[in-house]
Design an enzyme around this catalytic site. Structure first.
Site, PDB file in Angstrom:
ATOM      1  N   ASN A  97      12.375 -57.535 -17.183  1.00  0.00           N
ATOM      2  CA  ASN A  97      13.020 -58.719 -16.617  1.00  0.00           C
ATOM      3  C   ASN A  97      14.382 -58.318 -16.070  1.00  0.00           C
ATOM      4  O   ASN A  97      15.117 -57.582 -16.722  1.00  0.00           O
ATOM      5  CB  ASN A  97      13.209 -59.792 -17.698  1.00  0.00           C
ATOM      6  N   GLU A 105      17.429 -61.532 -20.915  1.00  0.00           N
ATOM      7  CA  GLU A 105      18.276 -62.156 -21.927  1.00  0.00           C
ATOM      8  C   GLU A 105      19.251 -61.204 -22.591  1.00  0.00           C
ATOM      9  O   GLU A 105      20.233 -61.647 -23.167  1.00  0.00           O
ATOM     10  CB  GLU A 105      17.400 -62.833 -22.987  1.00  0.00           C
ATOM     11  N   HIS A 110      15.705 -52.958 -20.644  1.00  0.00           N
ATOM     12  CA  HIS A 110      14.628 -52.793 -21.607  1.00  0.00           C
ATOM     13  C   HIS A 110      13.299 -53.105 -20.938  1.00  0.00           C
ATOM     14  O   HIS A 110      13.215 -53.974 -20.082  1.00  0.00           O
ATOM     15  CB  HIS A 110      14.828 -53.653 -22.861  1.00  0.00           C
ATOM     16  N   HIS A 112       9.341 -54.078 -21.711  1.00  0.00           N
ATOM     17  CA  HIS A 112       8.398 -54.608 -22.691  1.00  0.00           C
ATOM     18  C   HIS A 112       7.042 -53.963 -22.458  1.00  0.00           C
ATOM     19  O   HIS A 112       6.580 -53.886 -21.319  1.00  0.00           O
ATOM     20  CB  HIS A 112       8.216 -56.121 -22.512  1.00  0.00           C
TER      21      HIS A 112
END
Length: 125
Positions: A97, A105, A110, A112
């Site tokens: 993201n 967030e 990062h 996933h």
């Protein structure tokens, strides 16, 4: 709250604290370029996060500023984590993201890794 991917890196974000061992994580992999651990709020049977050890806010920040060695090491770490956790044969989803509209967030890049069963459609509308 989603973050601004162009903001300066915040060394007090939760992933930076994990890298400094100030906050524990359920580690599945670590090398000189990356750390991987189970997500504390899994969205699939297998949900692992892979983060670079460098101070990068987003994929955009990482792709623009990381060295070729860091990029290669991180991408290889993501592949190693997927293979080591049995995700490749059955299939998996890789997601990063970026920014507010992307739903990022934590202001540390990062990725996933989702797997362990059928994942459904890519985006719910």
């Amino acid at each position: 709250m989603p973050i601004d991917p162009t903001a300066a890196y915040d060394p007090d974000n939760i992933f930076a604290k994990m890298l400094r061992d100030e906050i524990p994580c359920n580690k599945v992999y670590e090398d000189e370029h990356a750390l991987a651990f189970h997500d504390i709020n899994p969205q699939a049977d297998v949900h692992i996060l892979v983060i670079p050890k460098g101070e990068y806010v987003s994929w955009d920040d990482f792709s623009a500023k990381a060295s070729a060695e860091e990029i290669a090491g991180f991408v290889r770490a993501v592949g190693t984590v997927a293979r080591d956790n049995g995700l490749v044969v059955r299939g998996y989803r890789l997601l990063a993201n970026i920014g507010r509209n992307g739903g990022q967030e934590v202001a540390h890049l990062h990725v996933h890794l989702f797997g362990g069963g059928p994942l459904g459609p890519m985006l719910a509308r």
